[in-house]
Design a protein around this motif. Sequence first.
Motif, PDB file in Angstrom:
ATOM      1  N   UNK A 178       0.832  -1.202   0.000  1.00 59.57           N
ATOM      2  CA  UNK A 178       0.000   0.000   0.000  1.00 59.57           C
ATOM      3  C   UNK A 178       0.867   1.253   0.000  1.00 59.57           C
ATOM      4  N   UNK A 179       0.442   2.216  -0.792  1.00 64.28           N
ATOM      5  CA  UNK A 179       1.048   3.539  -0.774  1.00 64.28           C
ATOM      6  C   UNK A 179       0.073   4.534  -0.148  1.00 64.28           C
ATOM      7  N   UNK A 180       0.589   5.404   0.699  1.00 65.60           N
ATOM      8  CA  UNK A 180      -0.177   6.546   1.179  1.00 65.60           C
ATOM      9  C   UNK A 180       0.148   7.715   0.255  1.00 65.60           C
ATOM     10  N   UNK A 181      -0.890   8.271  -0.372  1.00 68.48           N
ATOM     11  CA  UNK A 181      -0.718   9.371  -1.315  1.00 68.48           C
ATOM     12  C   UNK A 181      -1.085  10.678  -0.608  1.00 68.48           C
ATOM     13  N   UNK A 182      -0.116  11.558  -0.479  1.00 65.09           N
ATOM     14  CA  UNK A 182      -0.334  12.826   0.231  1.00 65.09           C
ATOM     15  C   UNK A 182      -1.064  13.809  -0.689  1.00 65.09           C
ATOM     16  N   UNK A 183      -2.370  13.885  -0.521  1.00 64.44           N
ATOM     17  CA  UNK A 183      -3.214  14.697  -1.409  1.00 64.44           C
ATOM     18  C   UNK A 183      -3.978  15.789  -0.675  1.00 64.44           C
ATOM     19  N   UNK A 184      -3.757  15.917   0.620  1.00 63.34           N
ATOM     20  CA  UNK A 184      -4.574  16.826   1.437  1.00 63.34           C
ATOM     21  C   UNK A 184      -3.764  18.050   1.868  1.00 63.34           C
ATOM     22  N   UNK A 185      -3.904  19.142   1.129  1.00 65.03           N
ATOM     23  CA  UNK A 185      -3.144  20.348   1.460  1.00 65.03           C
ATOM     24  C   UNK A 185      -3.825  21.203   2.523  1.00 65.03           C
ATOM     25  N   UNK A 186      -4.955  20.737   3.037  1.00 68.57           N
ATOM     26  CA  UNK A 186      -5.637  21.454   4.108  1.00 68.57           C
ATOM     27  C   UNK A 186      -5.289  20.863   5.472  1.00 68.57           C
ATOM     28  N   UNK A 187      -5.403  19.566   5.604  1.00 66.32           N
ATOM     29  CA  UNK A 187      -5.133  18.926   6.893  1.00 66.32           C
ATOM     30  C   UNK A 187      -3.676  18.494   7.038  1.00 66.32           C
ATOM     31  N   UNK A 189      -0.260  17.928   3.877  1.00 67.81           N
ATOM     32  CA  UNK A 189       0.422  18.539   2.742  1.00 67.81           C
ATOM     33  C   UNK A 189       0.085  17.762   1.482  1.00 67.81           C
ATOM     34  N   UNK A 190       0.251  18.415   0.354  1.00 67.32           N
ATOM     35  CA  UNK A 190      -0.025  17.787  -0.932  1.00 67.32           C
ATOM     36  C   UNK A 190       1.264  17.750  -1.747  1.00 67.32           C
ATOM     37  N   UNK A 191       1.709  16.535  -2.085  1.00 64.16           N
ATOM     38  CA  UNK A 191       2.915  16.404  -2.898  1.00 64.16           C
ATOM     39  C   UNK A 191       2.989  15.002  -3.476  1.00 64.16           C
ATOM     40  N   UNK A 192       3.633  14.885  -4.619  1.00 63.58           N
ATOM     41  CA  UNK A 192       3.896  13.570  -5.198  1.00 63.58           C
ATOM     42  C   UNK A 192       5.004  13.629  -6.247  1.00 63.58           C
ATOM     43  N   UNK A 193       4.647  13.746  -7.524  1.00 59.16           N
ATOM     44  CA  UNK A 193       5.598  13.510  -8.607  1.00 59.16           C
ATOM     45  C   UNK A 193       6.723  14.541  -8.718  1.00 59.16           C
ATOM     46  N   UNK A 194       6.468  15.780  -8.385  1.00 50.58           N
ATOM     47  CA  UNK A 194       7.484  16.818  -8.582  1.00 50.58           C
ATOM     48  C   UNK A 194       8.119  17.294  -7.283  1.00 50.58           C
ATOM     49  N   UNK A 195       7.793  16.653  -6.187  1.00 52.18           N
ATOM     50  CA  UNK A 195       8.309  17.091  -4.890  1.00 52.18           C
ATOM     51  C   UNK A 195       9.806  16.802  -4.770  1.00 52.18           C
ATOM     52  N   UNK A 196      10.530  17.730  -4.148  1.00 49.17           N
ATOM     53  CA  UNK A 196      11.962  17.526  -3.917  1.00 49.17           C
ATOM     54  C   UNK A 196      12.204  16.621  -2.715  1.00 49.17           C
ATOM     55  N   UNK A 197      11.195  16.487  -1.864  1.00 50.97           N
ATOM     56  CA  UNK A 197      11.277  15.622  -0.687  1.00 50.97           C
ATOM     57  C   UNK A 197      10.077  14.677  -0.693  1.00 50.97           C
ATOM     58  N   UNK A 198      10.324  13.396  -0.481  1.00 49.11           N
ATOM     59  CA  UNK A 198       9.227  12.433  -0.446  1.00 49.11           C
ATOM     60  C   UNK A 198       8.553  12.235  -1.792  1.00 49.11           C
ATOM     61  N   UNK A 219      -9.300  11.935   0.437  1.00 49.40           N
ATOM     62  CA  UNK A 219     -10.601  11.304   0.229  1.00 49.40           C
ATOM     63  C   UNK A 219     -10.859  10.071   1.093  1.00 49.40           C
ATOM     64  N   UNK A 220      -9.798   9.428   1.559  1.00 47.80           N
ATOM     65  CA  UNK A 220      -9.968   8.164   2.277  1.00 47.80           C
ATOM     66  C   UNK A 220      -9.820   8.279   3.789  1.00 47.80           C
ATOM     67  N   UNK A 221      -9.151   9.321   4.255  1.00 43.23           N
ATOM     68  CA  UNK A 221      -8.877   9.423   5.687  1.00 43.23           C
ATOM     69  C   UNK A 221      -9.845  10.390   6.353  1.00 43.23           C
ATOM     70  N   UNK A 222     -10.660   9.867   7.243  1.00 42.62           N
ATOM     71  CA  UNK A 222     -11.579  10.709   8.006  1.00 42.62           C
ATOM     72  C   UNK A 222     -10.812  11.591   8.978  1.00 42.62           C
ATOM     73  N   UNK A 223      -9.734  11.058   9.518  1.00 42.95           N
ATOM     74  CA  UNK A 223      -8.915  11.778  10.494  1.00 42.95           C
ATOM     75  C   UNK A 223      -7.454  11.577  10.142  1.00 42.95           C
ATOM     76  N   UNK A 224      -6.656  12.636  10.214  1.00 42.94           N
ATOM     77  CA  UNK A 224      -5.235  12.538   9.888  1.00 42.94           C
ATOM     78  C   UNK A 224      -4.403  12.329  11.143  1.00 42.94           C
ATOM     79  N   UNK A 225      -4.503  13.256  12.092  1.00 41.68           N
ATOM     80  CA  UNK A 225      -3.710  13.181  13.318  1.00 41.68           C
ATOM     81  C   UNK A 225      -4.584  12.748  14.495  1.00 41.68           C
ATOM     82  N   UNK A 226      -3.978  12.146  15.506  1.00 49.19           N
ATOM     83  CA  UNK A 226      -4.746  11.746  16.688  1.00 49.19           C
ATOM     84  C   UNK A 226      -5.381  12.961  17.368  1.00 49.19           C
ATOM     85  N   UNK A 227      -6.504  12.746  18.007  1.00 47.27           N
ATOM     86  CA  UNK A 227      -7.145  13.810  18.768  1.00 47.27           C
ATOM     87  C   UNK A 227      -6.312  14.125  19.995  1.00 47.27           C
ATOM     88  N   UNK A 228      -6.120  15.402  20.264  1.00 41.86           N
ATOM     89  CA  UNK A 228      -5.306  15.800  21.414  1.00 41.86           C
ATOM     90  C   UNK A 228      -5.976  15.376  22.719  1.00 41.86           C
TER      91      UNK A 228
END
Length: 228
Positions: A178-187, A189-198, A219-228
């Motif tokens: 499985x790959x996690x695709x970073x597509x959420x620039x609100x919660x 960051x959003x990066x993939x093919x042209x990123x200098x890191x990751x 689109x798939x993750x209801x929650x990104x980080x644990x609740x404080x």
Amino acid sequence: KTTKPYSLVLSGQIDKLSLEDVLTMVQKTHSGMSSDEFTSIVQAWISTAKHPVTGRPYTDMVYQPMLELLDYLDSNGFKNFIVSGGGNAFMRAWATDVYNIPSERIIGTRLSTEFVNVDGSYQVKRVPGIEVNNDKAEKPQQIYQHIGKRPIASFGNSDGDLQMLQWTTSGTGPRLAMYVHHTDDQREWKYDRTSSIGKLDKGLDEAKAKGWLIADMKNDWKQVYPTK
């Protein structure tokens, strides 16, 4: 202050750092002390350090779905390992408490060490030099060297994980990649093919071609980080 790559960091030009620059700084700042001293330094830092953008402690910026998956696998008899390009000693100093993974199951980049006698106290001293840069094709090799087994399931988020996923899925019997695709620039960051890191480019293509799972963070993750 005027010597690169340190001058780039001090002037806020982190985006201009190359991988070689990062490795140079790691060798310099992560060496020159005993293994015990290094662990204490990391633990003291991680206990107060916060992300400059989110303001959250770094230990809170782990992925909730990842924690849930690790817990599910552990409760069903699997052994979980962390295989990262980060320094193994750095991660072992704090990751066990966060991920509930024993330090001996953390595989990462290794700095050089030497055995020394300091006034009758025998120590392992960290010295400049990279023994293993645990990235790309080095990851499956280090997994083999460390545990002697091919993984049943592997999860990654960059091209640096591609060979690990390839090796995992080349085994016999049921396999999971499985790959996690970073597509959420609100919660996050959003990066993939042209990123200098990751960067995630070749891995994304191969995942689609071979039918590996791709978790779309937005689109798939209801929650990104644990609740404080």
